[in-house]
Design an enzyme around this catalytic site. Sequence first.
Site, PDB file in Angstrom:
ATOM      1  N   ASP A 391       0.853  -1.179   0.000  1.00 17.70           N
ATOM      2  CA  ASP A 391       0.000   0.000   0.000  1.00 17.70           C
ATOM      3  C   ASP A 391       0.893   1.234   0.000  1.00 17.70           C
ATOM      4  O   ASP A 391       2.096   1.154   0.294  1.00 17.70           O
ATOM      5  CB  ASP A 391      -0.896  -0.023   1.243  1.00 17.70           C
ATOM      6  CG  ASP A 391      -1.825   1.165   1.320  1.00 17.70           C
ATOM      7  OD1 ASP A 391      -2.348   1.580   0.270  1.00 17.70           O
ATOM      8  OD2 ASP A 391      -2.024   1.681   2.428  1.00 17.70           O
ATOM      9  N   THR A 393      -0.271   4.885   1.133  1.00 16.52           N
ATOM     10  CA  THR A 393      -0.530   5.797   2.240  1.00 16.52           C
ATOM     11  C   THR A 393      -0.394   5.073   3.569  1.00 16.52           C
ATOM     12  O   THR A 393      -1.087   4.089   3.820  1.00 16.52           O
ATOM     13  CB  THR A 393      -1.939   6.399   2.113  1.00 16.52           C
ATOM     14  OG1 THR A 393      -2.089   6.958   0.810  1.00 16.52           O
ATOM     15  CG2 THR A 393      -2.161   7.468   3.150  1.00 16.52           C
ATOM     16  N   GLU A 494      -3.814  19.946  -0.333  1.00 20.57           N
ATOM     17  CA  GLU A 494      -4.516  21.231  -0.239  1.00 20.57           C
ATOM     18  C   GLU A 494      -4.166  21.937   1.062  1.00 20.57           C
ATOM     19  O   GLU A 494      -3.968  23.152   1.092  1.00 20.57           O
ATOM     20  CB  GLU A 494      -6.020  21.010  -0.351  1.00 20.57           C
ATOM     21  CG  GLU A 494      -6.482  20.613  -1.746  1.00 20.57           C
ATOM     22  CD  GLU A 494      -7.971  20.797  -1.917  1.00 20.57           C
ATOM     23  OE1 GLU A 494      -8.702  20.586  -0.936  1.00 20.57           O
ATOM     24  OE2 GLU A 494      -8.402  21.162  -3.023  1.00 20.57           O
ATOM     25  N   PHE A 536     -12.310  18.205  -8.489  1.00 25.96           N
ATOM     26  CA  PHE A 536     -11.224  17.456  -9.131  1.00 25.96           C
ATOM     27  C   PHE A 536     -11.738  16.101  -9.602  1.00 25.96           C
ATOM     28  O   PHE A 536     -12.569  15.471  -8.948  1.00 25.96           O
ATOM     29  CB  PHE A 536     -10.074  17.255  -8.140  1.00 25.96           C
ATOM     30  CG  PHE A 536      -8.938  16.440  -8.688  1.00 25.96           C
ATOM     31  CD1 PHE A 536      -7.879  17.054  -9.344  1.00 25.96           C
ATOM     32  CD2 PHE A 536      -8.922  15.052  -8.555  1.00 25.96           C
ATOM     33  CE1 PHE A 536      -6.832  16.311  -9.846  1.00 25.96           C
ATOM     34  CE2 PHE A 536      -7.877  14.308  -9.051  1.00 25.96           C
ATOM     35  CZ  PHE A 536      -6.836  14.937  -9.705  1.00 25.96           C
ATOM     36  N   THR A 670      -2.677   1.130  -4.528  1.00 27.20           N
ATOM     37  CA  THR A 670      -3.172   2.219  -3.690  1.00 27.20           C
ATOM     38  C   THR A 670      -4.518   2.715  -4.195  1.00 27.20           C
ATOM     39  O   THR A 670      -4.829   2.604  -5.389  1.00 27.20           O
ATOM     40  CB  THR A 670      -2.157   3.376  -3.669  1.00 27.20           C
ATOM     41  OG1 THR A 670      -2.692   4.451  -2.891  1.00 27.20           O
ATOM     42  CG2 THR A 670      -1.861   3.884  -5.071  1.00 27.20           C
ATOM     43  N   ARG A 779      -6.026   4.147  -7.620  1.00 27.26           N
ATOM     44  CA  ARG A 779      -7.486   4.180  -7.537  1.00 27.26           C
ATOM     45  C   ARG A 779      -8.055   2.762  -7.460  1.00 27.26           C
ATOM     46  O   ARG A 779      -9.028   2.421  -8.113  1.00 27.26           O
ATOM     47  CB  ARG A 779      -8.092   4.941  -8.715  1.00 27.26           C
ATOM     48  CG  ARG A 779      -7.588   6.352  -8.896  1.00 27.26           C
ATOM     49  CD  ARG A 779      -7.733   7.214  -7.654  1.00 27.26           C
ATOM     50  NE  ARG A 779      -9.115   7.492  -7.324  1.00 27.26           N
ATOM     51  CZ  ARG A 779      -9.497   8.156  -6.209  1.00 27.26           C
ATOM     52  NH1 ARG A 779      -8.578   8.557  -5.340  1.00 27.26           N
ATOM     53  NH2 ARG A 779     -10.753   8.384  -5.985  1.00 27.26           N
ATOM     54  N   LYS A 785      -7.440  -4.963  -5.252  1.00 24.73           N
ATOM     55  CA  LYS A 785      -6.098  -5.287  -4.769  1.00 24.73           C
ATOM     56  C   LYS A 785      -5.940  -6.797  -4.605  1.00 24.73           C
ATOM     57  O   LYS A 785      -4.929  -7.386  -5.013  1.00 24.73           O
ATOM     58  CB  LYS A 785      -5.830  -4.590  -3.431  1.00 24.73           C
ATOM     59  CG  LYS A 785      -5.768  -3.073  -3.494  1.00 24.73           C
ATOM     60  CD  LYS A 785      -5.428  -2.502  -2.125  1.00 24.73           C
ATOM     61  CE  LYS A 785      -5.307  -0.987  -2.151  1.00 24.73           C
ATOM     62  NZ  LYS A 785      -4.919  -0.428  -0.840  1.00 24.73           N
TER      63      LYS A 785
END
Length: 1161
Positions: A391, A393, A494, A536, A670, A779, A785
Amino acid sequence: MLRRRLNRLLGGDERRVDSRTIYVGHRSSSTTEAFIPPKFCDNRIVSSKYTVWNFLPKNLFEQFRRIANFYFLIIFLVQVIVDTPTSPVTSGLPLFFVITVTAIKQGYEDWLRHKADNEVNKYPVTVLEQGRKIRKESEKIKVGDVVEVEEDETFPCDLILLQSSRDDDTCFVTTASLDGESNHKTHYTVPDTEKDLESLNATIECEQPQPDLYNMCCLSLGPENLLLKGATLKNTQKICGVAVYTGMETKMALNYQGKSQKRSAVEKSINAFLLVYLCILVSKALVCTTLKYVWQSKPGQDEPWYNEKTQREKDTNLYLKMFTDFLSFMVLFNFIIPVSMYVTVEMQKFLGSFFITWDKDFFDPEIKEGALVNTSDLNEELGQVEYVFTDKTGTLTQNNMEFIECCIDGFQYKYRDANSELDGFCVTDGPHVDKKEELFLRALCLCHTVQVKESTKQSQGDGLIDQVDGFGVDGEVPRPPQEQRGFIASSPDEVALVKGAMRYGFTFLGLESKTMKILTRNNDVEMYELLHVLNFDPVRRRMSVIVRSKSGDTLLFCKGADSSIFPRVRQEEVERIRMNVERNATEGYRTLCVAYKYLSAEEYAQADAGLREARLALQDREEQLITIYNQVETGMSLIGATAVEDRLQEEAAETMEALQGAGIKVWVLTGDKMETAKSTCYACRLFQRNTELLELTVRTLDDGGRRREERLHELLLEYHKKAVQDAPPVKAATQDYGFIIDGATLSMVLNSSSESNSSRYKNLFLQICQNCASVLCCRMAPLQKAQIVKMVKNSKGSPITLSIGDGANDVSMILEAHVGIGIKGKEGRQAVRNSDYAIPKLKHLKKLLLAHGHLYYVRIAHLVQYFFYKNLCFILPQFLYQFFCGYSQQPLYDAAYLTMYNICFTSMPILAYSLLEQHICMEVLLDNSTLYREIAKNAMLRWGPFLYWTLLGVFHGLLFFFGVRYLFSNPALQDNGQVFGNWSYGTIVFTVLVFTLEANILTCRTLTLLALDTRHWTWINHFVIWGSLAFYMFFSFFWGGIIWPFLKQQRLYFVFANMLSSVSAWLVIILLILLSLLPEILLVVFRKPRGPHARQVELKHTLGLTHIICSLLTSLSLLSSPLLLSSLLYLCPRFTMLKRYMYQFNHLFSQWFVIVNGAHA
């Protein structure tokens, strides 16, 4: 799952359709008809494997799938039914012990899973029933219940948001345990919902449960209204929602891969070797049975005068008697199958797993925890990994974005802590007053979805707290108390950009009633009306906001990837920015470009009308919105670009580099966006500067202007030609390619409209990926996965796979892979609970695989080969003995020796070796990752090494039997003429066997064999080696030296003591030991070590061999002299001649000892 099947059988699901109707609060909209609530599954989560009722049959079924367990069950039944030479206890007790120990171990592990399930199922929740708040357990929630959730609580099931405490009817959610993203996502209440939920009378028509986390097909509702189980409520005091999916039908549970029994490659090799030895066993039994009846067919042999048959034996059917004899020979030779090996292997795995938990290098002072072993059955698999699926993150990165620098109109601005100047601009004095600079900073403060949360008193004293990554902003200029607030956002970058703007004097104060407030460096508050947010999406790769200033100007601010922004601005502006963007990208930073545009009244009116109309569309809503977005985001002016860094985990790049050096391919799976994941791959050195990226995403499929499936087929063929067909044969050439795919495209590859196309696409995709250095899948849904892992796991060659992650979204791939690793991160402990091993940080994976995994595999490979070898040595003399006893099934060894051989005499030394051996020290293994390649693909348990050990066992068995038979050419082994019988013959063979197989370098070989292989000596090795030898001597003396009242016949009475009194027996024992050691010694002497540490290994072999020879000669001398002396003094009348022989014998050994010791010194 069982309840679901029963429901179908009983008709509960006979009306199951593509949608379900949910009555909010269980109130029917019809007042005339009686309300019968529909039946849905309860809210229980089940991750355990067994129940109280099915544990025994299910566990026994799984254990008897092992060939050895099933074989010994059959042997035990044969011993019970048929009159065999050995007792049923010899097979039944070891089998019972193995089954019991394994069942207890697996039952304990499943009990821990039950305990974890109960923590979730018994969690108290608040449910609104008839206007009252009722606290009940989570497992009692039903579909249609209105559930209240407070801030920082997790959602107990999938909910449709009905009511929020926020004024704008929104709530913020983190889905870190689902998709790995710890950023805040905004969800909206159902439009036009009554505030009073007690009087709400409504129904929801939605689809049946689906595993897709990002989509929901529901009338007038979408995924923005759905709150998923496992997500956490943030920055919202409380919400109310209606349960739509519960228990095992929630999206999280549907992405959960059921836990199955994992079997290691070593266990599969053991089963293959067992089949070979089973064939050898059957062949021996057939040969002996056939030769018995051939021999008995000769006159006088079938019924000699001294052994006449009884009437019952004469009446027995010939074929039945032949079958019974065949079974008796099978039982007699069954010890060639090492049942004790399974006991030893289980003990080795269980005890060996403690070395992982005890390793101090795995201890993390931050969380004050070390490594955890949930499943000890897979220790050796850690040394065989070929693919690592990780993974991003929380595993590769800390998910902590930091603003690094920006470029405005071609000038570079880099924040430094104090008095730093860059491009003639002094940071501490504030930026040069320039309209473009201020416009750029205003764009950073306005073009985002960041929310401001008032910080607590504690955080007010500590500074600004970022709710995405949890770290404060260092070096901030003190602001007024109202500005000490935390930032939350749908994307961590952001927050980093807003914090970056604050460093240069522009602070975002928050959004109130569609009004955005900014504090400038002059402490002036500017207010902008937020008109529209153009969200987005991965195809556009940009987002925009439309705002109106106090002066009435309407502006569009846009930020996005350079490839998305550059075509929409003037080209003369691009050249001033491009160089900085490319430089930042090569350094691994995530780059974003910022542009703006003034909108006239007519342009805004047209855009506003188009956006409103598109948002109300019931069909093709997304396509219509993207069309309007593209129309508005044209003709913009480029202001500048930003560089943001996603901090990697400690030593992440070094770990990935070491894994690739070990020949392991790394795939990143991921749920994050492609741009972020790609930057991470560059930073981790998975993608190099010269890596050519092959991209297969929605964006590349839309570039061709044709149907997506046609474009997919074209790209797959193009990439296959480039990466597979045209690739040079040199393996290093695969370093030039990296592959990128997203979840939507993967669904097209795996689930094509045509079944033949799907299979072809899958094969092309797999071949391309296997020829690339690294693969990035972005995505990804959790189930996707697992599908990727399963596809690689079932590919040609069945490579060993490992999955590593830290969140619940990684559980499916962790369970699917051969080995699952959980990270003890900040995203809960779901991954840890469902993993086979858990480590605090990614950096610990390097030592876990390259050091512990390497050693575990080498140890257990030696253990397995050694067990087959020693049992072949043990039973081959028994087989040869049948040729000299008329095939009468007469045992060569006493029953006590048959029972104790594997349990007591030969098990402990190999167990100690398999736990403590370090043929190469850990530091060398970590510094040279290429050593991992030497044991790859089960190198030590292939047929070549197995054949070598088998031939060695045949050689030793023949040597032991015929060497002792040569001694017995004159059975009068003592001067008094006493004749030694068959039990003395068998005892001498067994003594030579045990000494050769078990003592260190005494008069024995096992330990000598182990000593020749052992590189890491400890006091435990010496203790078990000498202890096993002493126990054998002690047991043999007392077993044959005492009359035991519970034995009907005592075959070994004083046999062992008489054997030791014979000089001839001692000479044969010593000579046979030396001859049996000769091949191994010659192999060690003449074998040239290869590899980067050949010299070190060669020196180690030389010193070890010298030590072995010295110890061998010393031990032989010390052991033989006292025994010979005592026996000769007591038993031999011609003492003078024998004493002279003894002195000559000891003198010879002493000379050898001095010579070898001198060489050793």
